[in-house]
Design an enzyme around this catalytic site. Structure first.
Site, PDB file in Angstrom:
ATOM      1  N   LYS A  61       0.621  -1.038  -0.287  1.00 47.28           N
ATOM      2  CA  LYS A  61       0.239  -0.167   0.239  1.00 47.28           C
ATOM      3  C   LYS A  61       0.947   1.047   0.273  1.00 47.28           C
ATOM      4  CE  LYS A  61      -4.636  -2.529   1.642  1.00 47.28           C
ATOM      5  NZ  LYS A  61      -3.655  -2.949   1.894  1.00 47.28           N
TER       6      LYS A  61
HETATM    7  C1  LIG Z   1      -4.381  -4.841   1.029  1.00 45.50           C
HETATM    8  C2  LIG Z   1      -3.401  -5.667   1.075  1.00 45.50           C
HETATM    9  C3  LIG Z   1      -4.119  -6.516   0.137  1.00 45.50           C
HETATM   10  C4  LIG Z   1      -5.608  -6.553  -0.540  1.00 45.50           C
HETATM   11  O1  LIG Z   1      -5.186  -5.628  -1.559  1.00 45.50           O
HETATM   12  P1  LIG Z   1      -6.303  -5.241  -2.372  1.00 45.50           P
HETATM   13  O2  LIG Z   1      -5.831  -3.667  -3.249  1.00 45.50           O
HETATM   14  O3  LIG Z   1      -7.688  -5.134  -1.416  1.00 45.50           O
HETATM   15  O4  LIG Z   1      -6.627  -6.150  -3.373  1.00 45.50           O
HETATM   16  C5  LIG Z   1      -3.200  -7.888  -0.146  1.00 45.50           C
HETATM   17  N1  LIG Z   1      -2.749  -7.812   1.062  1.00 45.50           N
HETATM   18  C6  LIG Z   1      -1.777  -6.667   1.803  1.00 45.50           C
HETATM   19  C7  LIG Z   1      -0.613  -7.243   2.661  1.00 45.50           C
HETATM   20  C8  LIG Z   1      -2.508  -5.892   1.693  1.00 45.50           C
HETATM   21  O5  LIG Z   1      -1.794  -4.875   2.745  1.00 45.50           O
END
Ligand SMILES: *Cc1c(COP(=O)(O)O)cnc(C)c1O
Length: 473
Positions: free
Chosen positions: A111
């Site tokens: 993120k």
């Molecule tokens: C947010 C997250 C996901 C999922 O991603 P999306 O964009 O919501 O599909 C997968 N793995 C980790 C470690 C995350 O923080």
């Protein structure tokens, strides 16, 4: 580039879309048309990560001057913030797979790649307009910390992030609660994550309060995040084909496996593919909370209740519904806002909708296939990846590796997105490998730093009072 809502309303250019988030008609912002880069890929090969980001995002942010985009990209993606000089390094593992390292940023999860850019872009827009924005959100761990690290120290923004008291890992707590910047507010709520989310929803629904206190959001439906994520699909294709002979590169296909929750990450892959990046398959991987696997294997979308959404060992993928799915469905129904709105009306009224008539197109036209893992699969995959390749992976990435294995094809590199680092999920790593992941000296020091939170009851009035006292004006 102008944006429209998936339910029909015009939404203006990029700058408006990243500040507003959700459309007034309840739909999501999408670009009026997708730019094409398939025949320009070789021109992009020599670019650094921040240069590529400015170029790719620039196709969507045509109302931001290129010099500003370049500045924001360089401030977002550099070795002060990312532990790898490549920003996104690729690493081969076993079984014909390669990990795409999306977790080298300040909070050790993917993120950061979108949030760092969005923080800089919002700061630019707000400075131009002489405005401020208070980001109010709830987190169970990853999103809130990525937002805080993107917002800290900025004059135009503050973060008020609710987290459930005593329910995050030591590492996640230390990461968030040790931020002592004036514009970062960690609010620990007596309750669970759903309670936090519910409180945020209550204050955000009060439009007068929201306007008065300049409240905004940076959640996964923000198109600024989606656009920034497209960069690493292009980057990964370029790096995966660096060693392919120049004559064979054009159209050289790779597949991606994406550990998925809200359908944000893989949606960016879908856009990259639609823009002409040679992507064969997008492998959507879910954990036990497999509402998306259900949709992509039956065509029926049926979001779940909180009770039907158990906590798993890949907690950042524990979603009951997939907030970005509407953008994909909009494409499936031929970018028809009336049909999209009708499907979401049906969803509101009956709790489900049925697109099984289009099911074959999901894989044939869009290349999306899916799978699901259990805790035992992830533990086994973490152990096997360590034994075979000497690489420690986290439980989210393990979900991707497990599901990807069903879709590996000869001569098609399978690029698995590494969405978090193992340090963040030490308990599960210990269960899989019999020993805890190595924690760097830097992160050991993090655990020892002083922490600051404000504790509040699970009570709307308490949150309102906190916002009134602490929001920027
Ligand atoms: C947010 C997250 C996901 C999922 O991603 P999306 O964009 O919501 O599909 C997968 N793995 C980790 C470690 C995350 O923080």
């Amino acid at each position: 580039m102008q944006y429209v809502s998936t339910r029909g309303t015009a939404m203006g250019p990029y700058q408006d879309v990243i500040v507003e988030g959700l459309a007034a008609d309840g739909g999501l912002a999408v670009p009026e048309s997708l730019p094409q880069i398939g025949d320009r890929l070789e021109e992009l090969r020599a670019l650094t990560y921040p240069e590529l980001a400015a170029t790719v995002i620039g196709l969507f942010a045509t109302d931001v001057p290129p010099t500003e985009l370049a500045r924001i990209a360089h401030e977002s993606y550099n070795t002060e913030k990312f532990r790898s000089a490549d920003i996104v390094p690729l690493k081969q593992i076993n079984g014909g797979m390669t990990l795409v390292g999306l977790s080298e940023g300040p909070t050790l999860a993917f993120k950061d790649l979108a949030m760092q850019f969005l923080g800089g872009a919002l700061d630019y827009v707000l400075t131009q307009r002489g405005e401020v924005l208070n980001i109010v959100g709830a987190t169970s761990g990853d999103t809130g910390s990525a937002a805080e690290y993107a917002i800290r120290g900025r004059d135009t923004l503050s973060a008020i992030i609710l987290s459930p008291q005593g329910r995050m890992s030591d590492f996640q707590r230390a990461q968030m609660y040790s931020l002592l910047d004036d514009n970062i507010h960690n609010v620990a709520v007596e309750g669970n994550f759903d309670d936090c989310q519910h409180l945020v929803k209550l204050v955000s629904q009060d439009l007068d309060f929201k306007r008065k206190h300049h409240i905004g959001a940076v959640n996964s439906i923000n198109f600024g995040r989606i656009s920034a994520q497209i960069t690493y699909y292009v980057w990964a294709w370029l790096r995966a084909t660096d060693a392919v002979s120049a004559t064979d590169r054009a159209g050289f296909e790779v597949s991606f496996a994406v550990p998925s929750g809200n359908f944000g990450n893989i949606l960016s892959g879908h856009y990259a593919r639609s823009m002409g990046v040679p992507i064969r398959r997008l492998v959507l991987a879910t954990n036990e909370n497999n509402v998306l696997h259900e949709f992509f294997s039956t065509g029926i979308y049926r979001p779940r209740s909180a009770e039907q959404t158990p906590a798993t060992s890949s907690p950042s993928m524990d979603v009951s519904k997939a907030s970005n799915l509407e953008r994909f469905v909009y494409e499936v129904v031929g970018r028809d806002p009336e049909r999209t709105a009708a499907l979401w009306r049906e969803l509101d009224e009956t709790g489900t909708f049925d697109l099984s008539s289009e099911l074959a197109r999901f894989s044939e036209e869009y290349g999306i296939v899916s799978g699901t893992s259990t805790h035992a699969h992830r533990i086994h995959t973490m152990r096997a990846t360590f034994e075979d390749a000497g690489v420690v992976i986290d439980p989210h990435t393990a979900d991707g590796v497990y599901v990807a294995a069903f879709f590996v094809e000869p001569a098609v590199p399978m690029l698995v997105l590494e969405t978090a680092l193992p340090e963040k999920f030490a308990a599960t790593v210990t269960e899989a490998l019999g020993e805890a992941p190595v924690v760097s000296a830097e992160h050991q020091a993090l655990l020892a730093l002083p922490q600051r939170t404000t504790d509040i009851a699970n009570d709307e009035a308490a949150l309102r009072a906190f916002i009134e006292a602490n929001a920027k004006h």
